[in-house]
Every structure is written in structure tokens, then in C-alpha cells.
Design an enzyme around this catalytic site. Sequence first.
Site, PDB file in Angstrom:
ATOM      1  N   HIS A 206       0.918  -1.331  -0.094  1.00  0.00           N
ATOM      2  CA  HIS A 206       0.059  -0.020  -0.073  1.00  0.00           C
ATOM      3  C   HIS A 206       0.860   1.436  -0.065  1.00  0.00           C
ATOM      4  O   HIS A 206       1.635   1.582   0.925  1.00  0.00           O
ATOM      5  CB  HIS A 206      -1.011  -0.113   1.201  1.00  0.00           C
ATOM      6  CG  HIS A 206      -1.779  -1.090   1.414  1.00  0.00           C
ATOM      7  ND1 HIS A 206      -3.093  -1.459   0.425  1.00  0.00           N
ATOM      8  CD2 HIS A 206      -1.901  -2.292   2.121  1.00  0.00           C
ATOM      9  CE1 HIS A 206      -3.491  -2.577   0.530  1.00  0.00           C
ATOM     10  NE2 HIS A 206      -2.950  -3.103   1.858  1.00  0.00           N
ATOM     11  N   ASP A 237      -1.943  -0.917  -4.107  1.00  0.00           N
ATOM     12  CA  ASP A 237      -2.420  -0.016  -4.400  1.00  0.00           C
ATOM     13  C   ASP A 237      -1.504   1.367  -4.362  1.00  0.00           C
ATOM     14  O   ASP A 237      -0.872   1.094  -3.323  1.00  0.00           O
ATOM     15  CB  ASP A 237      -3.813   0.423  -3.856  1.00  0.00           C
ATOM     16  CG  ASP A 237      -3.836   0.345  -2.275  1.00  0.00           C
ATOM     17  OD1 ASP A 237      -2.886   0.494  -1.627  1.00  0.00           O
ATOM     18  OD2 ASP A 237      -4.890   0.189  -1.663  1.00  0.00           O
TER      19      ASP A 237
HETATM   20  C1  XIL Z   1      -9.006  -3.659   4.520  1.00  0.00           C
HETATM   21  C2  XIL Z   1     -10.265  -3.956   3.586  1.00  0.00           C
HETATM   22  O1  XIL Z   1     -10.098  -3.406   2.283  1.00  0.00           O
HETATM   23  C3  XIL Z   1     -11.536  -2.798   4.288  1.00  0.00           C
HETATM   24  O2  XIL Z   1     -12.624  -3.074   3.357  1.00  0.00           O
HETATM   25  C4  XIL Z   1     -11.744  -3.309   5.425  1.00  0.00           C
HETATM   26  O3  XIL Z   1     -12.744  -2.274   6.006  1.00  0.00           O
HETATM   27  C5  XIL Z   1     -10.415  -3.004   6.369  1.00  0.00           C
HETATM   28  O4  XIL Z   1      -9.494  -3.886   5.797  1.00  0.00           O
HETATM   29  N1  XIL Z   1      -4.137  -4.702   5.337  1.00  0.00           N
HETATM   30  C6  XIL Z   1      -4.956  -6.012   4.947  1.00  0.00           C
HETATM   31  C7  XIL Z   1      -6.272  -5.921   4.313  1.00  0.00           C
HETATM   32  O5  XIL Z   1      -4.541  -6.872   5.244  1.00  0.00           O
HETATM   33  O6  XIL Z   1      -6.953  -6.978   5.051  1.00  0.00           O
HETATM   34  C8  XIL Z   1      -6.965  -4.780   4.781  1.00  0.00           C
HETATM   35  O7  XIL Z   1      -8.305  -4.488   4.093  1.00  0.00           O
HETATM   36  C9  XIL Z   1      -6.169  -3.535   4.391  1.00  0.00           C
HETATM   37  C10 XIL Z   1      -4.766  -3.530   4.871  1.00  0.00           C
END
Ligand code: XIL
Length: 302
Positions: A206, A237
Site C-alpha cells: 500500500h 494500491d
Molecule cells: C481492508 C479492507 O479493504 C476494508 O474493506 C476493511 O474495512 C479493512 O480492511 N491490510 C490488510 C487488508 O491485510 O485486510 C485490509 O483490508 C487493508 C490493510
Amino acid sequence: GSTLQAAAAESGRYFGTALAASRLSDSTYSTIANREFNMITAENEMKMDATEPSQNQFNYSQGDTILNWATSRGKQVRGHALAWHSQQPGWMQNMEGTSLRNAMLNHVTQVATHYKGKIYAWDVVNEAFEDGSSGARRNSNLQRTGNDWIEAAFRAARAADPAAKLCYNDYNTDNWSHAKTQAVYNMVRDFKSRGVPIDCVGFQAHFNSGNPVPSNYHTTLGNFAALGVDVQITELDIEGSGTSQAEQYRGIVQACLSVARCTGITVWGVRDTDSWRASGTPLLFDGNGNKKLAYNYVLDAL
Ligand code: XIL
């Protein structure tokens, strides 16, 4: 190839996305997902709170919806996630000690058994390390059950589903010089040396302006792979837009392609409007389902 999955397959890799069960009835969304991606992660539906809402009462309805959507279209599934400090069901959040350890192991065993033989790779443990310079484990109720909780979870997962690859998954582990990256690397090296069953490391990836794609990403991926594990980009992302965003996406693809054991890339959603990010445009398709410049750069780089 003319799609992300076809282009990735030319080098034996997959290209995936996270999907939300609630969006599958949106035909723009499901059409893009079916066309472009061949590895599917449930964005929330296989997490601890979704699959065990009451202790020892399991609910696989939403997780199965995602799994069946994917497998009926010939796609593979990454399981996400068996043990995590976040998105725990209410009954687990205030548990500690032996009762929590046993509840966690039961959860891992039950969920991995339900999906036995159907999962390409499980994120067995998610986000167990602290941010910043400490290199320490994150202080969570699971960590307080004992430092061996992670390997215990991996052993339980292996026993339940011997065919699934077992991954450790985390964020801010992209830059080789960061303490958190080194700490996860040392854990994986230790697991491999002691025969703890681990097959892969997931890099959530991320990125935003405060946490850009590191120029040494290929070094990080390559060093982990040299420990004898696969590496995967699991939740990609990148906030931003235009050429800058597209070039960062290209850098990720190039880093993965440069490492033989980087087996695939998953983006964390389909369109910008599907993203978990509260604002911004971090994905490969705009809100109307049109391909963005970042999509073109990724396709060209694959
Ligand atoms: C996020 C989801 O995208 C959301 O819809 C939810 O509200 C929170 O979790 N790290 C992870 C993912 O491992 O499971 C997370 O996903 C984003 C950060």
C-alpha cells in the site's frame, strides 16, 4: 497478452484482485474482474470476524460466495487471513493467554479445513510486526500468548491443508533498509532454519506519497526469495494519478519480474471507487471502469 492475467501468464505469474461479495452483482465490476484477473482474494469475507462471528460457530457463506465465483471461472484463490490482531470477532478481542491461544489455533484449523484443497496460498498470519525502528513484534493479544504464536499458527495451517502455500503477510516491508523489513526477514530465516512450515511472504504494497515505492524493491524481494520462499505482491494500491502513479506501478511489476520466485501480483480492488482508501484514486480502473494510464503501464511491463 491483452489482459493483465494473460500478460502475467506469459512469464508463469498470476495477476489478481481483491473482491467484495457485496459488489459481485455490479456487472461492470464483475466483468472487469472476470476478464483481467486470475487470482482472487476475499477483501473481508474470510477474515476472523467474518468466519467465526460467535466462538466455535463458523459462517462461511460470504467466503464461499467469493470462492465459488472464482473457482467456477477457473481462477485461483488466496486465503486472507487466518490470524490477525485486527478484524477479530468481538468475543476474541478481550481474550488473552491460553484460552486465546487455543481459540486462535482452533480458528486456523477449522477455517483451513473448510477450505482444504481449494486455496492456492493462505495469509496465515497478517501484520505481526511493529512499525518504526524497533523491529519488534506488534503488541497484540495474540503476541501476548507467547512469541511462538506465529509458528504455532503455521503448523496448525499445514496440518489442516497440506496443499496450500502458507504465507506471512505484512505492510511497510518493501524497503530493504527498514527495520520492519529486516525483522520479518530474520523471522522467515529462523523459520526456514528450524523447519517451521512457511512457503511464501506477502508484501501488501500500500503506497502513498509518504510511503513511496522503494528503488531497492527488487533487492527486498530477491533477498526474501533467496531464503527459499515465494514472494507475492498481495494488496497493491498506489495513491496519486497520471504518469507518476503509472511509473510507480511499472516499477512494482519490474521488481516482481526480476525475481524468479515472485509468483504474482494482486491489486487491492478493481476500480478507484471500490478502494478501501477513503479518498484518492489508487487502482488501475477509474470509477467508470475505464483503464487508467497505470493499467497501460502495467500491461506493457508484464
Ligand atoms: C481492508 C479492507 O479493504 C476494508 O474493506 C476493511 O474495512 C479493512 O480492511 N491490510 C490488510 C487488508 O491485510 O485486510 C485490509 O483490508 C487493508 C490493510
